[in-house]
Design an enzyme around this catalytic site. Sequence first.
Site, PDB file in Angstrom:
ATOM      1  CB  VAL A 110     -16.824 -14.699  12.639  1.00  0.00           C
ATOM      2  CG1 VAL A 110     -15.219 -14.091  12.514  1.00  0.00           C
ATOM      3  CG2 VAL A 110     -17.156 -14.692  14.345  1.00  0.00           C
TER       4      VAL A 110
ATOM      5  CG  ASN B 185     -22.230 -23.153  11.788  1.00  0.00           C
ATOM      6  OD1 ASN B 185     -23.144 -23.773  12.346  1.00  0.00           O
ATOM      7  ND2 ASN B 185     -21.760 -23.868  10.606  1.00  0.00           N
ATOM      8  CB  SER B 186     -19.389 -17.508  13.792  1.00  0.00           C
ATOM      9  OG  SER B 186     -19.192 -17.334  12.593  1.00  0.00           O
TER      10      SER B 186
ATOM     11  CD  GLN C  63     -17.479 -26.384  22.166  1.00  0.00           C
ATOM     12  OE1 GLN C  63     -16.538 -26.803  22.528  1.00  0.00           O
ATOM     13  NE2 GLN C  63     -18.827 -26.708  22.283  1.00  0.00           N
TER      14      GLN C  63
ATOM     15  N   GLY D 178     -10.928 -21.852  19.383  1.00  0.00           N
ATOM     16  CA  GLY D 178     -10.349 -20.565  19.202  1.00  0.00           C
ATOM     17  C   GLY D 178      -9.893 -20.345  17.871  1.00  0.00           C
TER      18      GLY D 178
ATOM     19  CD  GLU E  16      -8.548 -26.456  18.730  1.00  0.00           C
ATOM     20  OE1 GLU E  16      -9.514 -27.172  18.057  1.00  0.00           O
ATOM     21  OE2 GLU E  16      -8.871 -25.117  19.123  1.00  0.00           O
TER      22      GLU E  16
ATOM     23  CG  ASP F  22     -29.254 -20.809   1.754  1.00  0.00           C
ATOM     24  OD1 ASP F  22     -30.049 -21.709   1.336  1.00  0.00           O
ATOM     25  OD2 ASP F  22     -29.297 -20.648   3.192  1.00  0.00           O
TER      26      ASP F  22
ATOM     27  CG  HIS G  74     -15.321 -31.921  15.863  1.00  0.00           C
ATOM     28  ND1 HIS G  74     -14.965 -32.815  17.211  1.00  0.00           N
ATOM     29  CD2 HIS G  74     -14.659 -30.636  16.070  1.00  0.00           C
ATOM     30  CE1 HIS G  74     -14.277 -31.938  17.816  1.00  0.00           C
ATOM     31  NE2 HIS G  74     -13.915 -30.923  17.204  1.00  0.00           N
TER      32      HIS G  74
ATOM     33  NE  ARG H  80     -11.222 -30.701  14.188  1.00  0.00           N
ATOM     34  CZ  ARG H  80     -11.453 -29.471  14.143  1.00  0.00           C
ATOM     35  NH1 ARG H  80     -12.193 -28.969  13.383  1.00  0.00           N
ATOM     36  NH2 ARG H  80     -11.141 -28.725  15.192  1.00  0.00           N
TER      37      ARG H  80
ATOM     38  CG  HIS I  34     -16.993 -29.549  12.636  1.00  0.00           C
ATOM     39  ND1 HIS I  34     -17.625 -28.859  13.813  1.00  0.00           N
ATOM     40  CD2 HIS I  34     -15.568 -28.958  12.926  1.00  0.00           C
ATOM     41  CE1 HIS I  34     -16.678 -27.899  14.348  1.00  0.00           C
ATOM     42  NE2 HIS I  34     -15.915 -27.970  13.889  1.00  0.00           N
TER      43      HIS I  34
ATOM     44  NE  ARG J 245     -12.193 -25.903   9.719  1.00  0.00           N
ATOM     45  CZ  ARG J 245     -12.158 -25.947  10.897  1.00  0.00           C
ATOM     46  NH1 ARG J 245     -11.270 -25.719  11.699  1.00  0.00           N
ATOM     47  NH2 ARG J 245     -13.375 -26.321  11.422  1.00  0.00           N
TER      48      ARG J 245
ATOM     49  CB  SER K 173     -12.727 -22.721  10.686  1.00  0.00           C
ATOM     50  OG  SER K 173     -12.791 -22.837  12.149  1.00  0.00           O
TER      51      SER K 173
HETATM   52  C1  SIN Z   1     -12.958 -27.392  18.521  1.00  0.00           C
HETATM   53  O1  SIN Z   1     -13.167 -26.546  19.309  1.00  0.00           O
HETATM   54  O2  SIN Z   1     -12.894 -28.548  18.774  1.00  0.00           O
HETATM   55  C2  SIN Z   1     -13.414 -26.981  17.019  1.00  0.00           C
HETATM   56  C3  SIN Z   1     -12.822 -25.957  16.376  1.00  0.00           C
HETATM   57  C4  SIN Z   1     -12.615 -25.999  15.127  1.00  0.00           C
HETATM   58  O3  SIN Z   1     -13.562 -26.508  14.407  1.00  0.00           O
HETATM   59  O4  SIN Z   1     -11.574 -25.607  14.401  1.00  0.00           O
END
Ligand code: SIN
Length: 502
Positions: free
Chosen positions: A27, A54-55, A59, A61, A124, A217, A238, A284, A343, A378, A383
């Site tokens: 992304v 990874n992008s 999941q 948002g 979240e 890298d 995570h 987290r 994560h 984070r 992210s």
């Molecule tokens: C998640 O959907 O739990 C991950 C989102 C993130 O890493 O911020």
Amino acid sequence: MARRYLTEVCLNAETPYYDVVIVGAGVSGLYLAAALPLHYKALVLSKDSLSVCNSQLAQGGVALTLNGELNSHIEDTLAAGAYMNDLRVVKAMVSESEKVLGRLLDYGVEFDKDEGNKLNMTMEGGHRKRRIVHSRDTTGMALMEALIRRVRGCPNIEVLEYAFAIDLISDHNGSLGVSYNMKGLNQCVASNAVVLATGGIGGWFSRTTNAPVVTGDGLAMALRAGVPLRDAAYIQYHPTAFKLKAGGYFLISEAVRGEGGHLINSAGVRFMKGVHPLMELAPRDVVSKAIHDQFSTGSEVFVDVRHLEPVFFQTRFPNIYKVCVENGIHPETMPIPIEPVEHYHMGGVMADSTGATPVKGLYVTGEAAGTGFHGANRLASNSLLECMALSERIVRVLETKKPQKPLVKAYKATPQLVLDSDKPNISKYALREIFDTALPLVKHNDILENALEKIKIAFEDIENTELTTTEEFEVFNGLQVAKALILDALSIKKSVGSFVIE
Ligand code: SIN
């Protein structure tokens, strides 16, 4: 002396020139490419095919502040980051929210809406209000689809897939270009500006939510060019990853807890009660540590959604539901077993709030960047915001520098190699074991020191060896990154945020 280049690099009048070379096509890289003015000729180097990153797996948002009330988003970011963040950078990133959303809507990204046709905001961990826009539980896929479509339609952007970037080419005046390997052939391109958008380090861990292709890298390219890492030892675990039958881990998004899912132990107890006032929606690092403590007592841990309306769960989280069922878990009747896995890397290539690094013309965006935005942990869904906000800010800087038809500066450098040396002894598998054992959720100094010793020995073998395959380049990069992370970890004397040392 530390090795500057992995392979010979050479720039001359025949070398292809681009105004910007973007290394990485998740992304952050594609958003940056798409946001460039059309008169900028850009090259995007994608290590794998465009959809492998990874992008694509994201999941939850994108955390956005859309009503001008930046303060609560800033405060939640700082609190989650254990106040180790750079406040100026936090303000700068959050302030880009409207701009980022406007561009995404313009590119045709379909975010979920509620009945009144307003964007549906989810919740979240660590957020004290709903501010996360999403496309069901496959937001990353929705963003990537729209960005790939957009970039494919831009006549000024060339994309090379399966092109492994080897080195940033630079002299004392700054960045000059990039070397890369494609179909076994090493090549060079010249460029006024290079942007690293190579993501994090998760591919080096066997227990991770990340794509295996993500092996730090860009961090190693920057280190060889003399740019240090910032916050290198801050790695986020995570809390809720689900082990797949076929091997590997699948994320059970934090949004599941944001929409009412519980965390329970083997006795069915919601153990987050008493650990943090936000319970399952604590930041987290707090949740992962609490799960680790449950494991230490011999308990298992589950995400429990049995109390939620099954139709709601299946329509809000269709992909999570599908993967659980395919793996024998029916979430409407069975709690989902989970464990914390690697994560996200908060650390990255040292840069300011415009993505500029200490090397002139070298920028960094997304997870590869170490700006201090995230502090020691984070905040959820910051992210994807960072990927796009930082790219937005880099484009603004580049726009102030008119691309001129440059004279490609002649430059050549050849690594001093031990001739006829054997192939490197250390394999990807052995290096993964070093990351796994030295950098788990809870770290120990003696294990870190032992790993550092192993890395030193591996370097003696590989430092002056001829490297020809992408796997060998990756291993060299991985060793450099592991060394930087471990040295940083050894320099931190007490636990902070996601960095837990016992
Ligand atoms: C998640 O959907 O739990 C991950 C989102 C993130 O890493 O911020």
